[in-house]
Design an enzyme around this catalytic site. Structure first.
Site, PDB file in Angstrom:
ATOM      1  N   HIS B  76       0.844  -1.195   0.000  1.00  0.00           N
ATOM      2  CA  HIS B  76       0.000   0.000   0.000  1.00  0.00           C
ATOM      3  C   HIS B  76       0.879   1.245   0.000  1.00  0.00           C
ATOM      4  O   HIS B  76       0.696   2.142  -0.823  1.00  0.00           O
ATOM      5  CB  HIS B  76      -0.922  -0.012   1.229  1.00  0.00           C
ATOM      6  N   ASP B 105       6.413  22.058 -26.181  1.00  0.00           N
ATOM      7  CA  ASP B 105       6.323  20.723 -25.593  1.00  0.00           C
ATOM      8  C   ASP B 105       7.362  20.660 -24.490  1.00  0.00           C
ATOM      9  O   ASP B 105       7.994  21.663 -24.170  1.00  0.00           O
ATOM     10  CB  ASP B 105       6.601  19.636 -26.648  1.00  0.00           C
ATOM     11  N   TRP B 141       7.232   0.210   3.859  1.00  0.00           N
ATOM     12  CA  TRP B 141       7.718   0.963   2.698  1.00  0.00           C
ATOM     13  C   TRP B 141       9.112   1.512   2.965  1.00  0.00           C
ATOM     14  O   TRP B 141       9.826   1.897   2.055  1.00  0.00           O
ATOM     15  CB  TRP B 141       6.748   2.092   2.332  1.00  0.00           C
ATOM     16  N   SER B 167      13.179   6.484 -13.876  1.00  0.00           N
ATOM     17  CA  SER B 167      12.046   7.212 -14.444  1.00  0.00           C
ATOM     18  C   SER B 167      11.911   8.598 -13.810  1.00  0.00           C
ATOM     19  O   SER B 167      11.760   9.604 -14.515  1.00  0.00           O
ATOM     20  CB  SER B 167      10.766   6.402 -14.223  1.00  0.00           C
ATOM     21  N   SER B 168      12.006   8.660 -12.500  1.00  0.00           N
ATOM     22  CA  SER B 168      11.869   9.949 -11.814  1.00  0.00           C
ATOM     23  C   SER B 168      12.975  10.908 -12.196  1.00  0.00           C
ATOM     24  O   SER B 168      12.739  12.095 -12.390  1.00  0.00           O
ATOM     25  CB  SER B 168      11.925   9.763 -10.298  1.00  0.00           C
ATOM     26  N   HIS B 251      13.107  12.066   3.778  1.00  0.00           N
ATOM     27  CA  HIS B 251      12.469  13.321   4.133  1.00  0.00           C
ATOM     28  C   HIS B 251      12.286  14.241   2.936  1.00  0.00           C
ATOM     29  O   HIS B 251      11.185  14.725   2.713  1.00  0.00           O
ATOM     30  CB  HIS B 251      13.112  14.035   5.315  1.00  0.00           C
ATOM     31  N   GLU B 253      11.841  13.330   0.097  1.00  0.00           N
ATOM     32  CA  GLU B 253      10.771  12.668  -0.646  1.00  0.00           C
ATOM     33  C   GLU B 253       9.390  13.143  -0.183  1.00  0.00           C
ATOM     34  O   GLU B 253       8.496  13.346  -0.995  1.00  0.00           O
ATOM     35  CB  GLU B 253      10.894  11.149  -0.488  1.00  0.00           C
ATOM     36  N   TYR B 255       8.652  16.009   0.864  1.00  0.00           N
ATOM     37  CA  TYR B 255       8.423  17.335   0.282  1.00  0.00           C
ATOM     38  C   TYR B 255       8.204  17.265  -1.203  1.00  0.00           C
ATOM     39  O   TYR B 255       7.500  18.097  -1.791  1.00  0.00           O
ATOM     40  CB  TYR B 255       9.556  18.292   0.662  1.00  0.00           C
ATOM     41  N   SER B 266      -2.020  27.335  -4.651  1.00  0.00           N
ATOM     42  CA  SER B 266      -1.874  28.771  -4.875  1.00  0.00           C
ATOM     43  C   SER B 266      -2.684  29.224  -6.078  1.00  0.00           C
ATOM     44  O   SER B 266      -3.357  30.262  -6.033  1.00  0.00           O
ATOM     45  CB  SER B 266      -0.393  29.111  -5.086  1.00  0.00           C
ATOM     46  N   HIS B 300      14.867  13.276  12.159  1.00  0.00           N
ATOM     47  CA  HIS B 300      13.692  13.336  13.042  1.00  0.00           C
ATOM     48  C   HIS B 300      12.858  12.054  12.916  1.00  0.00           C
ATOM     49  O   HIS B 300      11.944  11.849  13.698  1.00  0.00           O
ATOM     50  CB  HIS B 300      12.851  14.597  12.809  1.00  0.00           C
ATOM     51  N   HIS B 301      13.187  11.223  11.934  1.00  0.00           N
ATOM     52  CA  HIS B 301      12.517   9.924  11.835  1.00  0.00           C
ATOM     53  C   HIS B 301      13.207   8.869  12.698  1.00  0.00           C
ATOM     54  O   HIS B 301      12.766   7.733  12.749  1.00  0.00           O
ATOM     55  CB  HIS B 301      12.497   9.452  10.384  1.00  0.00           C
ATOM     56  N   THR B 326       6.661  27.121   6.075  1.00  0.00           N
ATOM     57  CA  THR B 326       5.361  26.495   5.863  1.00  0.00           C
ATOM     58  C   THR B 326       4.257  27.427   6.359  1.00  0.00           C
ATOM     59  O   THR B 326       3.228  27.601   5.698  1.00  0.00           O
ATOM     60  CB  THR B 326       5.283  25.150   6.605  1.00  0.00           C
ATOM     61  N   LYS B 329       3.454  30.163   3.944  1.00  0.00           N
ATOM     62  CA  LYS B 329       2.578  29.759   2.850  1.00  0.00           C
ATOM     63  C   LYS B 329       1.116  29.756   3.305  1.00  0.00           C
ATOM     64  O   LYS B 329       0.239  30.271   2.613  1.00  0.00           O
ATOM     65  CB  LYS B 329       2.980  28.378   2.326  1.00  0.00           C
ATOM     66  N   ARG B 448       1.939   1.025  15.337  1.00  0.00           N
ATOM     67  CA  ARG B 448       1.602   0.842  13.931  1.00  0.00           C
ATOM     68  C   ARG B 448       2.157  -0.489  13.442  1.00  0.00           C
ATOM     69  O   ARG B 448       2.982  -1.110  14.096  1.00  0.00           O
ATOM     70  CB  ARG B 448       2.146   2.004  13.088  1.00  0.00           C
TER      71      ARG B 448
HETATM   72  C1  HEM Z   1       5.577  21.078   9.480  1.00  0.00           C
HETATM   73  C2  HEM Z   1       6.044  20.136   8.763  1.00  0.00           C
HETATM   74  C3  HEM Z   1       6.365  18.719   9.235  1.00  0.00           C
HETATM   75  C4  HEM Z   1       6.975  18.296  10.368  1.00  0.00           C
HETATM   76  C5  HEM Z   1       7.519  19.158  11.487  1.00  0.00           C
HETATM   77  C6  HEM Z   1       7.054  16.851  10.308  1.00  0.00           C
HETATM   78  C7  HEM Z   1       7.626  16.043  11.267  1.00  0.00           C
HETATM   79  C8  HEM Z   1       7.644  14.674  11.237  1.00  0.00           C
HETATM   80  C9  HEM Z   1       8.298  13.822  12.169  1.00  0.00           C
HETATM   81  C10 HEM Z   1       9.086  14.307  13.382  1.00  0.00           C
HETATM   82  C11 HEM Z   1       8.088  12.524  11.809  1.00  0.00           C
HETATM   83  C12 HEM Z   1       8.635  11.261  12.485  1.00  0.00           C
HETATM   84  C13 HEM Z   1       7.674  10.704  13.441  1.00  0.00           C
HETATM   85  C14 HEM Z   1       8.118   9.369  13.981  1.00  0.00           C
HETATM   86  O1  HEM Z   1       8.326   8.429  13.193  1.00  0.00           O
HETATM   87  O2  HEM Z   1       8.242   9.253  15.205  1.00  0.00           O
HETATM   88  C15 HEM Z   1       7.302  12.560  10.619  1.00  0.00           C
HETATM   89  C16 HEM Z   1       6.881  11.435   9.937  1.00  0.00           C
HETATM   90  C17 HEM Z   1       6.360  11.487   8.667  1.00  0.00           C
HETATM   91  N1  HEM Z   1       6.030  12.626   7.951  1.00  0.00           N
HETATM   92 FE1  HEM Z   1       6.144  14.526   8.614  1.00  0.00          FE
HETATM   93  N2  HEM Z   1       6.464  16.446   9.169  1.00  0.00           N
HETATM   94  C18 HEM Z   1       6.044  17.549   8.476  1.00  0.00           C
HETATM   95  C19 HEM Z   1       5.429  17.584   7.259  1.00  0.00           C
HETATM   96  C20 HEM Z   1       5.237  16.481   6.466  1.00  0.00           C
HETATM   97  C21 HEM Z   1       4.799  16.519   5.099  1.00  0.00           C
HETATM   98  C22 HEM Z   1       4.482  17.779   4.325  1.00  0.00           C
HETATM   99  C23 HEM Z   1       4.750  15.237   4.679  1.00  0.00           C
HETATM  100  C24 HEM Z   1       4.349  14.675   3.344  1.00  0.00           C
HETATM  101  C25 HEM Z   1       3.691  15.238   2.435  1.00  0.00           C
HETATM  102  C26 HEM Z   1       5.138  14.396   5.772  1.00  0.00           C
HETATM  103  C27 HEM Z   1       5.190  13.021   5.705  1.00  0.00           C
HETATM  104  C28 HEM Z   1       5.610  12.214   6.723  1.00  0.00           C
HETATM  105  C29 HEM Z   1       5.664  10.793   6.629  1.00  0.00           C
HETATM  106  C30 HEM Z   1       5.295   9.955   5.402  1.00  0.00           C
HETATM  107  C31 HEM Z   1       6.114  10.321   7.853  1.00  0.00           C
HETATM  108  C32 HEM Z   1       6.238   8.885   8.315  1.00  0.00           C
HETATM  109  C33 HEM Z   1       7.275   8.092   7.710  1.00  0.00           C
HETATM  110  C34 HEM Z   1       7.254   6.695   8.254  1.00  0.00           C
HETATM  111  O3  HEM Z   1       7.779   6.456   9.341  1.00  0.00           O
HETATM  112  O4  HEM Z   1       6.682   5.814   7.585  1.00  0.00           O
HETATM  113  N3  HEM Z   1       5.432  15.177   6.852  1.00  0.00           N
HETATM  114  N4  HEM Z   1       7.050  13.876  10.276  1.00  0.00           N
HETATM  115 CU   LIG Z   2      10.534  13.870   7.747  1.00  0.00          CU
END
Ligand code: HEM
Ligand SMILES: [Cu+2]
Lengths: 308, 524
Positions: B76, B105, B141, B167-168, B251, B253, B255, B266, B300-301, B326, B329, B448
């Site tokens: 998924h 084009d 993933w 591709s990307s 990370h 990714e 964004y 916008s 931070h992950h 952010t 915006k 999770r």
């Molecule tokens: C203000 C902006 C953001 C902050 C401060 C933030 C912060 C964080 C932090 C600290 C985690 C880790 C949490 C953990 O695993 O304990 C996390 C996970 C995640 N964030 Fe954000 N994030 C932000 C915006 C975004 C945006 C814009 C996206 C995607 C469009 C995003 C997608 C994700 C994803 C996919 C994960 C989980 C990844 C995984 O463990 O599978 N975040 N974020």
């Molecule tokens: Cu992140």
């Protein structure tokens, strides 16, 4: 209807083409075939795919060359190729960045922590898991070996690739490799200057030298690998040192080979078909940028893998 | 270059039949291919999500064993990210960037076609593992080593990722070259529409990090099959190294999956507020700083893996700093809406929902960024709630908003506005009912990636599953609305929306097969 001059100003958008999707299918075969080969499910698909990839690529490039000979590429289209090549090289830089990053992390963080340093519970890994591991670089004895001795699966190398005594300098292959590659960067530059002066003979000569140096490098590298496997007990499986050594130099070597073939193609275009003019020679320029990039990677390798 | 727009019959329209789609070099065709491929992947990944939510509807194991559950969760994620969101944005880029910058084009049309067709190739490899012994990947993933290196069929996964990456990268090179080299005269960088800007930055991020992902999977493959020790402590490596490399890609990714959404939002907010966007250049600077910062926040992950205190603090503060651009915006969008003469057509509804719900996701992100708090939240459903808020009512809503907004331009027909609104409200309710309760169970400690859970989480999980089914089913409505608009509907004008600005609204609807073969002049 439009005037003739307008047609030439217009950006060239190619008619539809069957090459890309054939190439994508070939890539499917290579990807699937490589996975098959690695998991022991036969290599036929991989070979078919490789042949298809090389074939379609060659065909594709021959079409681009024909188009450029036909004058379809306006300065603007050429500019697209320039930008495209530059960003492609940037992507390659980032690929190597990942492997250099891994090397730095292992040397500066992973190894010391395995030896008992580290942020949490000081000495925990060292004392409890690998009490006898010596955190040196290169680790000639892996953590597992420090625990299990001869019974370990992952054993360190018998020898490493560093220069051990200044007296061996003359027979130290990495130095010669460096000399070969650095001079090839110079010769390709000389060739470029010659082309800009429209001196075709000199261009072909110096480009030929560059290609020769490229292949000398590859041969020297092969000798080095042979030495490592046959006499130094240094293999891909010799712990992190063998891992990082072979992966970094291996990917670099692959890029030298690709760059060499790239340059050779340009040489053949010039020598056999008289392509390129003093102003328009993007194919060659792209190859030479690629070559300088490969060279810079080597300099980093030389410092971080062979000296420091 | 001539400023006179001439008519020419030198180019024919599209070829007939299926070969048109296989061999095309036309950015609009390729955009359409990307968008339909992405929709197919959304349905596939969505079906898996339905499976996940069905299993989690009540405690205990009902429908599948834990291994199958893990495979569904993994696939998924992979399908939605690499098959759904990213290709949808590339499809929009293909359709819109050449029209928005006044180019005939994309810069490299044949490579453009290749970028697309590599995706079906990659997903064929990835999905074929379903029919192999050992089955699909089930390591998440994020494919952390050494779990992934001990998994069957990882080689197929690795090569699938390689092909997606190629591709990307090619797609991004095309985008950058088009933007840098093909703008109409007079279109300076600061006059460039924000969607174009957002993609310029996104493409740069992609070229910077996709090769790092390629490096990561290569190391994985070598560890798994060739006895190297990158991620194996016994040989002197470190599993944590994998996480560093992965998140250095991971990370940026995230964004990559949100910046184009910023661009889309916008445009839409400005159009339906009938006001120029508030703070156009600050939007650009905000995106640039988000992109730059996104390279220094990856750990931070990994707050809980045992990093030195200095690193924990650095990554905490760096992450929080991203909240500033952010916030800029979000405030700009709100200021654009403020005192506008607003109408609420479907794209605007999705865009407003985007602003509100994405901001909720941003706030939970800030909570997660606080290191000591994250020790508690990490690997719970709170994280799942966070990233689904930024990705579903964030990225996915923006994609749907974009489809509604530009569909009349693409097809020449208006979609059914009533049905569009219905689709919006069902999606809006569905998404919140699905994901808001996940904050609660997460804070209460539900981990999770498990097929089963403790009894105390039962109520909210049931609610969440109901929401998920509602959301999933509503997307069939979306399919219906789009297909209907392709074939019939009120004819759209060139301008389509009375507040719309930009070059794409100056050409007919549907946009002619070839636009701007001679670049338009962009005024003041
Ligand atoms: C203000 C902006 C953001 C902050 C401060 C933030 C912060 C964080 C932090 C600290 C985690 C880790 C949490 C953990 O695993 O304990 C996390 C996970 C995640 N964030 Fe954000 N994030 C932000 C915006 C975004 C945006 C814009 C996206 C995607 C469009 C995003 C997608 C994700 C994803 C996919 C994960 C989980 C990844 C995984 O463990 O599978 N975040 N974020
Ligand atoms: Cu992140």
């Amino acid at each position: 209807m439009e005037s003739k001059s307008n047609i030439h100003q217009k950006y060239y958008v190619p008619e539809q083409s069957s090459i890309p999707i054939i190439f994508a299918f070939a890539a499917l075969l290579v990807g699937f075939g490589a996975a098959n080969a690695i998991t022991g499910n036969g290599t036929i698909m991989l070979w078919v795919g490789m042949i298809a990839v090389v074939g379609t690529l060659a065909f594709w490039w021959s079409i681009i060359t024909k188009e450029s000979q036909a004058g379809l590429d306006t300065p603007q289209l050429n500019n697209s190729y320039v930008y495209g090549m530059a960003w492609f090289i940037f992507s390659e830089v980032m690929f190597f960045f990942a492997f250099f990053g891994a090397l730095f992390y292992i040397r500066n963080i992973a190894i010391p922590w395995l030896g008992g340093e580290g942020p949490t519970a000081k000495g925990l890994a060292g004392e409890l898991l690998w009490p006898d591991f010596e955190p040196t670089w290169p680790p000639m004895i892996t953590p597992e070996q420090s625990l299990l001795g001869e019974n370990a699966v992952t054993k360190g190398p018998a020898e490493n690739m560093y220069l051990h005594s200044i007296r061996d300098l003359g027979t130290w292959l990495p130095l010669w490799n460096t000399i070969v590659l650095l001079s090839s960067s110079a010769t390709v530059h000389v060739a470029h200057l010659a082309l800009k002066e429209n001196n075709r003979k000199r261009f072909n000569f110096w480009l030929g030298i560059t290609v020769a140096l490229a292949f000398i490098f590859v041969i020297l590298q092969a000798v080095e690998y042979y030495e490592a496997y046959a006499h130094l007990g240094l293999t891909l499986n010799s712990g992190v040192y063998g891992t990082t050594f072979f992966m970094l130099t291996g990917f670099h070597g692959m890029h030298v080979l690709i760059g060499g073939i790239f340059l050779l193609t340009q040489l053949m275009r010039s020598a056999n078909y008289n392509h390129f003019t003093d102003k328009e020679h993007f194919g060659f320029e792209a190859a030479s940028w690629y070559w300088h990039f490969v060279d810079v990677v080597w300099v980093c390798l030389f410092f971080f893998v062979y000296i420091l | 270059m001539s400023a006179v727009i001439e008519k020419h019959d030198h180019h024919h329209g599209p070829q007939k039949g299926v070969l048109r789609w296989l061999f095309t070099t036309n950015h609009k065709d390729i955009g359409t291919l990307y968008l339909w491929f992405s929709f197919l992947m959304f349905l596939t990944g969505g079906a898996m999500a339905m499976g996940i939510r069905a299993e989690l509807f009540e405690p205990g194991l009902q429908l599948m064993d834990p291994i199958r559950y893990n495979q569904l969760v993994t696939m998924h994620g992979l399908i939605m990210i690499f098959g759904g969101v990213m290709p949808a944005f590339v499809g929009l880029a293909n359709w819109l960037i050449p029209m928005q910058v006044g180019a005939p084009d994309m810069a490299l049309p044949r490579m453009n076609n290749l970028s697309f067709w590599l995706l079906p190739a990659a997903f064929t490899i990835l999905l074929s593992t379903a029919f192999m012994e050992g089955g699909m990947p089930g390591f998440g993933w994020t494919f952390y080593a050494p779990l992934s290196t001990n998994y069957p069929n990882i080689a197929y996964f690795v090569f699938a990722i390689h092909i997606m990456g190629i591709s990307s990268i090619m797609g991004s090179i095309n985008v950058i070259v088009t933007i840098m080299n093909m703008r109409a005269p007079g279109m300076t960088l600061m006059k460039m529409p924000l969607f174009v800007w957002s993609w310029l930055i996104t493409a740069y991020l992609l070229i910077a990090v996709m090769p790092v992902l390629a490096g990561a999977v290569t190391m994985l493959l070598m560890d798994a099959y060739f006895g190297t020790s990158f991620f194996d402590a016994a040989g002197g490596g470190d599993p944590v190294l994998f996480q560093h490399i992965f998140w250095f890609f991971g990370h940026p990714e995230v964004y990559i999956m949100i910046l184009p959404a910023f661009g889309i939002t916008s445009h839409i907010i400005s159009t339906f507020s009938r006001k120029p966007l508030f703070g156009h250049s600050s939007m650009v600077y905000a995106m640039v700083s988000i992109a730059v910062l996104s390279f220094v926040v990856w750990a931070h992950h990994m707050f809980t893996v045992g990093m030195p205190l200095a690193a924990e603090l650095f990554f905490m503060w760096a992450t929080m700093v991203i909240a500033i651009p952010t916030g800029v915006k979000v405030f700009n969008w709100v200021a654009t809406i403020f005192k506008g003469s607003i109408t609420y057509e479907t794209p605007m509804l999705f865009a407003i929902a985007f602003v509100v719900l994405f901001t909720i996701g941003g706030f939970s992100g800030l909570m997660l960024a606080i290191t000591p708090a994250d020790f508690q939240y990490h690997d719970t459903y709170f994280v799942v709630a966070h990233f689904h808020y930024v990705l579903v009512p964030g990225a996915v809503f923006s994609i749907m908003a974009a489809v509604y907004y530009w569909l009349p331009k693409w097809t020449g027909n208006m979609y059914d506005e009533k049905m569009g609104k219905l689709h919006f409200w069902l999606s809006f309710i569905g998404v919140n009912v699905t994901f808001f309760p996940q904050h609660f169970v997460g804070l209460a400690g539900m981990p999770r990636r498990y097929a089963d859970y403790a009894l105390q989480f039962a109520e909210w999980n049931a609610v969440s599953s109901v929401g998920a089914f509602l959301f999933g089913l509503s997307q069939l409505l979306f399919l219906y609305i789009v297909v209907k608009a392709v074939f019939a509907g009120k004819k759209a004008t060139a301008q389509v929306w009375d507040g719309a600005r930009g070059l794409e609204w100056t050409v007919d609807s549907p946009a002619p097969y070839h636009t701007f073969e001679i670049p338009p002049k962009v005024k003041g």
